[in-house]
Design a protein around this motif. Structure first.
Motif, mmCIF file in Angstrom:
data_model
loop_
_atom_site.group_PDB
_atom_site.id
_atom_site.type_symbol
_atom_site.label_atom_id
_atom_site.label_comp_id
_atom_site.label_asym_id
_atom_site.label_seq_id
_atom_site.Cartn_x
_atom_site.Cartn_y
_atom_site.Cartn_z
ATOM 1 N N ILE A 1 0.861 -1.183 0.000
ATOM 2 C CA ILE A 1 0.000 0.000 0.000
ATOM 3 C C ILE A 1 0.899 1.235 0.000
ATOM 4 C CG2 ILE A 1 -1.816 1.265 1.196
ATOM 5 C CD1 ILE A 1 -2.589 -1.483 2.479
ATOM 6 N N ALA A 2 0.867 1.972 -1.106
ATOM 7 C CA ALA A 2 1.681 3.176 -1.255
ATOM 8 C C ALA A 2 0.897 4.381 -0.751
ATOM 9 C CB ALA A 2 2.064 3.376 -2.713
ATOM 10 N N LEU A 3 1.553 5.147 0.104
ATOM 11 C CA LEU A 3 0.950 6.379 0.613
ATOM 12 C C LEU A 3 1.617 7.567 -0.065
ATOM 13 C CD1 LEU A 3 0.760 5.578 4.421
ATOM 14 C CD2 LEU A 3 -0.990 5.254 2.685
ATOM 15 N N PRO A 4 0.918 8.658 -0.268
ATOM 16 C CA PRO A 4 -0.408 8.996 0.258
ATOM 17 C C PRO A 4 -1.563 8.593 -0.655
ATOM 18 C CG PRO A 4 0.522 10.935 -0.767
ATOM 19 C CD PRO A 4 1.553 9.832 -0.891
ATOM 20 N N ASP A 5 -1.264 7.979 -1.816
ATOM 21 C CA ASP A 5 -2.320 7.700 -2.789
ATOM 22 C C ASP A 5 -3.234 6.544 -2.423
ATOM 23 O OD1 ASP A 5 -1.424 9.789 -4.419
ATOM 24 O OD2 ASP A 5 0.058 8.484 -5.362
ATOM 25 N N LEU A 6 -2.822 5.703 -1.479
ATOM 26 C CA LEU A 6 -3.565 4.506 -1.065
ATOM 27 C C LEU A 6 -3.700 3.496 -2.203
ATOM 28 C CD1 LEU A 6 -6.421 6.037 1.144
ATOM 29 C CD2 LEU A 6 -4.154 5.250 1.830
ATOM 30 N N ASP A 7 -2.732 3.521 -3.118
ATOM 31 C CA ASP A 7 -2.703 2.522 -4.177
ATOM 32 C C ASP A 7 -2.218 1.209 -3.581
ATOM 33 O OD1 ASP A 7 -3.484 4.291 -6.183
ATOM 34 O OD2 ASP A 7 -1.415 4.904 -6.587
ATOM 35 N N CYS A 8 -2.847 0.104 -3.967
ATOM 36 C CA CYS A 8 -2.399 -1.192 -3.463
ATOM 37 C C CYS A 8 -2.232 -2.168 -4.612
ATOM 38 C CB CYS A 8 -3.321 -1.726 -2.380
ATOM 39 S SG CYS A 8 -5.010 -2.002 -2.868
ATOM 40 N N ARG A 9 -1.221 -3.019 -4.449
ATOM 41 C CA ARG A 9 -0.901 -4.022 -5.461
ATOM 42 C C ARG A 9 -0.127 -5.152 -4.800
ATOM 43 N NH1 ARG A 9 4.463 -3.657 -7.328
ATOM 44 N NH2 ARG A 9 5.582 -1.846 -6.526
ATOM 45 N N PRO A 10 -0.111 -6.314 -5.432
ATOM 46 C CA PRO A 10 0.690 -7.408 -4.877
ATOM 47 C C PRO A 10 2.178 -7.146 -5.095
ATOM 48 C CG PRO A 10 -0.419 -8.108 -6.890
ATOM 49 C CD PRO A 10 -0.865 -6.710 -6.610
ATOM 50 N N LEU A 11 2.992 -7.607 -4.164
ATOM 51 C CA LEU A 11 4.441 -7.422 -4.242
ATOM 52 C C LEU A 11 5.118 -8.639 -3.625
ATOM 53 C CD1 LEU A 11 6.691 -5.340 -4.991
ATOM 54 C CD2 LEU A 11 6.573 -4.592 -2.612
ATOM 55 N N ARG A 12 6.118 -9.159 -4.304
ATOM 56 C CA ARG A 12 6.879 -10.329 -3.832
ATOM 57 C C ARG A 12 8.053 -9.847 -2.983
ATOM 58 N NH1 ARG A 12 5.677 -15.531 -3.351
ATOM 59 N NH2 ARG A 12 7.370 -16.936 -3.761
ATOM 60 N N GLN A 13 8.207 -10.431 -1.793
ATOM 61 C CA GLN A 13 9.268 -10.060 -0.864
ATOM 62 C C GLN A 13 9.949 -11.320 -0.325
ATOM 63 O OE1 GLN A 13 7.141 -7.874 2.164
ATOM 64 N NE2 GLN A 13 7.132 -5.994 0.951
ATOM 65 N N ARG A 14 11.146 -11.124 0.221
ATOM 66 C CA ARG A 14 11.839 -12.221 0.881
ATOM 67 C C ARG A 14 12.357 -11.724 2.231
ATOM 68 N NH1 ARG A 14 16.348 -13.281 -2.288
ATOM 69 N NH2 ARG A 14 15.044 -14.536 -3.634
ATOM 70 N N TYR A 15 12.174 -12.549 3.253
ATOM 71 C CA TYR A 15 12.748 -12.300 4.574
ATOM 72 C C TYR A 15 13.731 -13.422 4.870
ATOM 73 C CZ TYR A 15 9.341 -8.679 5.686
ATOM 74 O OH TYR A 15 8.603 -7.525 5.697
#
Length: 143
Positions: A77-91
């Motif tokens: 969720i990108a602020l301040p636009d409140l755009d949301c999309r799937p994103l692949r991450q690794r921990y």
């Protein structure tokens, strides 16, 4: 089990609608009205651009041991636009101690990497270049 059920973000701009998402904790997302959000299918966590707190959710849920790594899909969720999309991450767990640990966070799409020291609760202490805790968290006693 550190599985998200809903997220709501109040708008930062006048006239902007709040973002409210609901999930079953198994990767199925809907609006509050029950409309399916298939683009977010498979995401178990959220990552809100303005806070390191959302890193705590997958860290606690994954419970990685030193040397273990896991790739996950999140709703970014990108602020301040409140755009949301799937994103692949690794921990990746680099170190684990009773008083905290060290985790490598990676955004696989962009190659962004940060090593995140955390306290015993999995809260980020320092997110290099972005966030740093400026005072320790104190336990609150109930009377």
């Amino acid at each position: 089990q550190w599985r998200l059920r809903s997220a709501g973000i109040a708008p930062l701009r006048a006239g902007q609608q709040p973002l409210v998402l609901q999930t079953d904790g198994a990767g199925h997302w809907t609006t509050p009205a029950g409309e399916a959000l298939p683009d977010l299918a498979g995401c178990l966590d959220i990552d809100i651009s303005a806070t390191p707190f959302t890193n705590t959710l997958p860290l606690r849920r994954l419970a990685l041991r030193p040397g273990e790594a896991r790739e996950i899909d999140v709703v970014y969720i990108a602020l301040p636009d409140l755009d949301c999309r799937p994103l692949r991450q690794r921990y990746t767990c680099l170190a684990a101690r009773p008083d905290g640990g060290l985790y490598r966070y990676e955004t696989l799409e962009s190659g962004f990497t940060a090593d995140l020291p955390v306290d015993a609760d999995g809260l980020v202490l320092d997110y290099p270049g972005l966030f740093r805790r400026v005072w320790p968290v104190q336990a609150v006693e109930n009377d």
